[in-house]
Design a protein around this motif. Structure first.
Motif, PDB file in Angstrom:
ATOM      1  N   HIS A 128       2.462  12.072  -1.903  1.00 56.13           N
ATOM      2  CA  HIS A 128       1.897  10.886  -2.119  1.00 56.13           C
ATOM      3  C   HIS A 128       2.812   9.745  -3.139  1.00 56.13           C
ATOM      4  O   HIS A 128       2.947   8.497  -2.827  1.00 56.13           O
ATOM      5  CB  HIS A 128       0.706  10.935  -2.716  1.00 56.13           C
ATOM      6  CG  HIS A 128      -0.328  11.278  -1.669  1.00 56.13           C
ATOM      7  ND1 HIS A 128      -1.883  11.541  -2.133  1.00 56.13           N
ATOM      8  CD2 HIS A 128      -0.235  11.846  -0.501  1.00 56.13           C
ATOM      9  CE1 HIS A 128      -2.213  12.179  -0.958  1.00 56.13           C
ATOM     10  NE2 HIS A 128      -1.425  12.348  -0.189  1.00 56.13           N
ATOM     11  N   ALA A 129       3.524  10.497  -4.221  1.00 56.73           N
ATOM     12  CA  ALA A 129       4.285   9.511  -5.257  1.00 56.73           C
ATOM     13  C   ALA A 129       5.485   9.109  -4.451  1.00 56.73           C
ATOM     14  O   ALA A 129       5.472   7.874  -4.659  1.00 56.73           O
ATOM     15  CB  ALA A 129       4.380  10.481  -6.343  1.00 56.73           C
ATOM     16  N   ALA A 130       5.978   9.972  -3.682  1.00 49.67           N
ATOM     17  CA  ALA A 130       7.379   9.633  -2.979  1.00 49.67           C
ATOM     18  C   ALA A 130       6.925   8.424  -1.948  1.00 49.67           C
ATOM     19  O   ALA A 130       7.702   7.532  -1.730  1.00 49.67           O
ATOM     20  CB  ALA A 130       7.831  10.780  -2.493  1.00 49.67           C
ATOM     21  N   ALA A 131       5.800   8.686  -1.289  1.00 51.98           N
ATOM     22  CA  ALA A 131       5.448   7.679  -0.316  1.00 51.98           C
ATOM     23  C   ALA A 131       5.146   6.447  -0.954  1.00 51.98           C
ATOM     24  O   ALA A 131       5.539   5.182  -0.162  1.00 51.98           O
ATOM     25  CB  ALA A 131       4.012   8.036   0.649  1.00 51.98           C
ATOM     26  N   VAL A 132       4.324   6.292  -1.911  1.00 49.16           N
ATOM     27  CA  VAL A 132       4.053   4.854  -2.548  1.00 49.16           C
ATOM     28  C   VAL A 132       5.387   4.167  -2.959  1.00 49.16           C
ATOM     29  O   VAL A 132       5.642   3.079  -2.866  1.00 49.16           O
ATOM     30  CB  VAL A 132       3.266   5.129  -3.744  1.00 49.16           C
ATOM     31  CG1 VAL A 132       3.058   4.052  -4.640  1.00 49.16           C
ATOM     32  CG2 VAL A 132       2.077   5.581  -3.400  1.00 49.16           C
ATOM     33  N   ALA A 133       6.125   5.047  -3.721  1.00 45.79           N
ATOM     34  CA  ALA A 133       7.768   4.388  -3.790  1.00 45.79           C
ATOM     35  C   ALA A 133       8.399   4.090  -2.758  1.00 45.79           C
ATOM     36  O   ALA A 133       8.772   2.574  -2.807  1.00 45.79           O
ATOM     37  CB  ALA A 133       8.484   5.622  -4.753  1.00 45.79           C
ATOM     38  N   GLU A 134       8.699   4.771  -1.655  1.00 46.75           N
ATOM     39  CA  GLU A 134       9.267   4.215  -0.535  1.00 46.75           C
ATOM     40  C   GLU A 134       8.597   2.919   0.215  1.00 46.75           C
ATOM     41  O   GLU A 134       9.319   2.132   0.874  1.00 46.75           O
ATOM     42  CB  GLU A 134       9.353   5.322   0.580  1.00 46.75           C
ATOM     43  CG  GLU A 134      10.315   6.455   0.548  1.00 46.75           C
ATOM     44  CD  GLU A 134      11.764   5.833   0.407  1.00 46.75           C
ATOM     45  OE1 GLU A 134      12.105   4.734   1.022  1.00 46.75           O
ATOM     46  OE2 GLU A 134      12.773   6.607   0.160  1.00 46.75           O
ATOM     47  N   ALA A 135       7.274   3.103   0.302  1.00 45.31           N
ATOM     48  CA  ALA A 135       6.485   1.802   0.704  1.00 45.31           C
ATOM     49  C   ALA A 135       6.673   0.775   0.049  1.00 45.31           C
ATOM     50  O   ALA A 135       6.424  -0.623   0.453  1.00 45.31           O
ATOM     51  CB  ALA A 135       5.121   2.273   0.789  1.00 45.31           C
ATOM     52  N   THR A 136       6.772   0.593  -1.358  1.00 41.43           N
ATOM     53  CA  THR A 136       6.819  -0.397  -2.207  1.00 41.43           C
ATOM     54  C   THR A 136       8.124  -0.814  -2.691  1.00 41.43           C
ATOM     55  O   THR A 136       8.506  -2.221  -2.559  1.00 41.43           O
ATOM     56  CB  THR A 136       5.967  -0.288  -3.495  1.00 41.43           C
ATOM     57  OG1 THR A 136       4.694  -0.070  -3.102  1.00 41.43           O
ATOM     58  CG2 THR A 136       5.939  -1.338  -4.218  1.00 41.43           C
ATOM     59  N   TRP A 137       9.056   0.093  -2.980  1.00 38.77           N
ATOM     60  CA  TRP A 137      10.370  -0.380  -3.552  1.00 38.77           C
ATOM     61  C   TRP A 137      11.486   0.034  -2.405  1.00 38.77           C
ATOM     62  O   TRP A 137      12.597  -0.281  -2.833  1.00 38.77           O
ATOM     63  CB  TRP A 137      10.665   0.458  -4.918  1.00 38.77           C
ATOM     64  CG  TRP A 137       9.749  -0.174  -5.938  1.00 38.77           C
ATOM     65  CD1 TRP A 137       9.300  -1.210  -5.987  1.00 38.77           C
ATOM     66  CD2 TRP A 137       9.457   0.511  -7.136  1.00 38.77           C
ATOM     67  NE1 TRP A 137       8.504  -1.660  -7.198  1.00 38.77           N
ATOM     68  CE2 TRP A 137       8.679  -0.547  -7.907  1.00 38.77           C
ATOM     69  CE3 TRP A 137       9.849   1.579  -7.608  1.00 38.77           C
ATOM     70  CZ2 TRP A 137       8.305  -0.403  -9.112  1.00 38.77           C
ATOM     71  CZ3 TRP A 137       9.286   2.021  -9.059  1.00 38.77           C
ATOM     72  CH2 TRP A 137       8.493   1.022  -9.989  1.00 38.77           C
ATOM     73  N   GLY A 138      11.240   0.957  -1.447  1.00 36.26           N
ATOM     74  CA  GLY A 138      12.323   1.568  -0.483  1.00 36.26           C
ATOM     75  C   GLY A 138      12.117   0.774   0.648  1.00 36.26           C
ATOM     76  O   GLY A 138      11.959  -0.198   0.896  1.00 36.26           O
ATOM     77  N   ALA A 139      12.223   1.720   1.842  1.00 42.15           N
ATOM     78  CA  ALA A 139      12.331   1.140   3.046  1.00 42.15           C
ATOM     79  C   ALA A 139      11.144   0.410   3.732  1.00 42.15           C
ATOM     80  O   ALA A 139      11.250  -0.301   4.725  1.00 42.15           O
ATOM     81  CB  ALA A 139      12.930   2.523   4.215  1.00 42.15           C
TER      82      ALA A 139
END
Length: 300
Positions: free
Chosen positions: A114-125
């Protein structure tokens, strides 16, 4: 006097990634790290070991919040690790409460995917889309639906398990107890087994390299895996209708042949489905730590 900081700690089975940022950092872009490093996971005594890591990282700086991501099932609301396969000594641990008492700082505990997903969705791809499904391909298959910067966990916190969608009803037995799950075809151990059984050597990277070289044995295995992934993605589109699909994890890193092939098959097989952009993740192995930091900044 230095300003307070937020610390994100991504706890893995062998290593811990720590990322320290200024608590006043904007939420719109990834903040410049005050500290970023990888350390060995303290498996023997994880609570005291993680407390010591936090003390070392913060130094003389005051902490506003610490957010830890843990591989496994987490009761995020209460900071409890329900079960962690990689760190079984944390099973049932009230980690947030115990670390908070040791450090004198609010401590949140979240699932690593979940942490990785939030980062990718907001700051990543996924940046720029308010609705992303983030998929991680590796030993297992993890997924999370992120809407407006928040993971949609489902009624029991287990939504997004794309790896356990059945794609071959009479297929191989999965670790979950069912047969033919996506994970039994496209998980890294499954790909290694298929490749070695066909006479190939090495793991998924060797398989994908052979596929790129046009080797017939590899062609069949990779097409089978890509076909299974395509069917799972079509199911995802039918049930969730995400605005963007972000694919990360070890198997999605270069060479991208398997994901690219699956993307093409999704386009060929789609009927009523609204197929969104399918894009590679961009934050790599630090997505989890970035997600912890982001959640810490959001919490204030």
């Amino acid at each position: 006097m230095t300003s307070p900081a937020v610390l994100g700690v991504d706890v893995g089975g062998s290593s811990v990634k720590a990322l320290l940022v200024d608590a006043r950092s904007p939420l719109s872009i990834p903040p410049e790290p005050l500290f970023r490093d990888r350390m060995t996971t303290p498996l023997a005594d994880p609570v005291d070991g993680l407390a010591e890591i936090v003390r070392q990282v913060r130094g003389e700086r005051s902490l506003q919040r610490v957010v830890l991501s843990i591989p496994g099932l987490v009761d995020q609301a209460n900071g409890v690790v329900i079960r962690s396969t990689n760190i079984p000594s944390l099973d049932g641990c009230h980690l947030g409460e115990r670390l908070g008492a040791l450090l004198g700082v609010p401590v949140d505990v979240v699932n690593d995917g979940h942490a990785a997903a939030v980062a990718e969705a907001t700051w990543g791809a996924g940046a720029g889309s308010d609705d992303s499904f983030v998929l991680a391909l590796g030993t297992g298959i993890a997924g999370a639906h992120v809407v407006d910067g928040t993971v949609v966990p489902g009624a029991h916190g287990s939504a997004g398990e794309l790896g356990h969608i059945t794609v071959e009803p009479d297929g191989a037995l999965c670790s979950c107890g069912r047969r033919g799950c996506l994970e039994t075809i496209i998980g890294a151990p499954a790909l290694r087994t298929a490749w070695n059984s066909a006479g190939g050597e090495g793991g998924p990277r060797s398989l994908l390299a052979a596929f790129g070289a046009g080797e017939a044995r590899a062609q069949g295995i990779v097409f089978h895996a890509a076909s299974a992934l395509a069917e799972a993605l079509l199911t995802l589109c039918a049930l969730v209708d995400p605005g963007r699909i972000v694919v990360g994890g070890g198997l999605a890193q270069a060479p991208h042949a398997l994901v690219t092939l699956a993307e093409g098959l999704v386009g060929e097989r789609a009927t009523f489905h609204r197929v969104p952009p399918i894009v590679p993740a961009t934050l790599g192995g630090w997505a989890g730590a970035n997600g912890c930091v982001l959640l810490g900044l959001q919490a204030g």
